[in-house]
Design a protein around this motif. Sequence first.
Motif, short mmCIF file in Angstrom:
data_model
loop_
_atom_site.label_atom_id
_atom_site.label_comp_id
_atom_site.label_asym_id
_atom_site.label_seq_id
_atom_site.Cartn_x
_atom_site.Cartn_y
_atom_site.Cartn_z
N GLU A 99 -7.91 -0.96 4.25
CA GLU A 99 -8.51 -0.38 3.39
C GLU A 99 -8.14 -0.44 1.76
OE1 GLU A 99 -8.80 4.31 2.10
OE2 GLU A 99 -9.56 3.69 4.24
N GLN A 100 -6.87 -0.51 1.49
CA GLN A 100 -6.02 -0.45 0.22
C GLN A 100 -6.13 -1.93 -0.22
OE1 GLN A 100 -4.80 1.77 -1.64
NE2 GLN A 100 -5.09 3.38 0.16
N LEU A 101 -6.14 -3.15 0.89
CA LEU A 101 -6.31 -4.33 0.43
C LEU A 101 -7.71 -4.67 -0.22
CD1 LEU A 101 -5.06 -7.42 0.34
CD2 LEU A 101 -6.16 -7.47 2.70
N GLU A 102 -8.73 -4.10 0.60
CA GLU A 102 -10.08 -4.36 0.16
C GLU A 102 -10.47 -3.78 -1.20
OE1 GLU A 102 -12.21 -3.03 3.53
OE2 GLU A 102 -11.79 -4.79 4.79
N ALA A 103 -9.64 -2.57 -1.40
CA ALA A 103 -10.11 -1.79 -2.80
C ALA A 103 -9.15 -2.50 -4.00
CB ALA A 103 -9.51 -0.30 -2.57
N GLY A 104 -8.43 -3.47 -3.39
CA GLY A 104 -7.58 -4.45 -4.56
C GLY A 104 -6.33 -3.44 -4.87
N ARG A 105 -5.86 -2.57 -4.25
CA ARG A 105 -4.78 -1.66 -4.77
C ARG A 105 -3.51 -2.44 -4.01
NH1 ARG A 105 -7.71 2.73 -2.32
NH2 ARG A 105 -9.32 3.35 -3.99
N LEU A 106 -3.56 -3.33 -3.52
CA LEU A 106 -2.27 -3.98 -2.84
C LEU A 106 -2.34 -5.49 -2.80
CD1 LEU A 106 -2.24 -4.93 0.46
CD2 LEU A 106 -1.98 -2.49 1.01
N ARG A 107 -1.17 -6.12 -2.75
CA ARG A 107 -1.12 -7.48 -2.40
C ARG A 107 -0.20 -7.85 -1.03
NH1 ARG A 107 1.71 -10.12 -6.63
NH2 ARG A 107 3.03 -8.24 -6.72
#
Length: 169
Positions: free
Chosen positions: A44-52
């Motif tokens: 979820e965080q990856l898809e939201a662009g909040r993590l690499r």
Amino acid sequence: MNNTIGYRQGKACILTDDAWELVNADTAVDNLDSKVLAWPGWQEQLEAGRLRPETSAVLLGPDVDPDVLAPWIDRLPLIALQFPRFMDGRAYSQASLLRTRLGYTGDLRAMGDVLRDQLLLMRHCGFTSFCVRADKRASDAIKGLSEFDQIYARSVASPEPLYRRRERV
């Protein structure tokens, strides 16, 4: 993470400088670098662009197919596998699949109900670091990796069986 054992220069030791921190997906964190998130939250965080993927880690539960990580397998510095109970060994299979089928070369960490008696088998399935259960001492558990280091059969850690290794000596 406290109580973590890993390998440095080929030798098992207690990781006093381990920067990885397990966080709940619901926890508000400004920076997800060096954070370990369970698979659904990580995705979820990856898809939201909040993590690499290069600076974060993912924790897979025993019911998650390791193939879900295939798109990022060469970029993840750490994959943690959950042992919810001592008698639940599905993470052994996940570790072997990550190393052999998916070719994962980063740090593979055992988390959850991790005890001294399991460490050698975990190592031979491909684990490179271990978060020992909080009520146990890492200094005692590390003996599970140093007292015995050879197994007869081939494994992820020792691709040749013992008799072949002895033939070369």
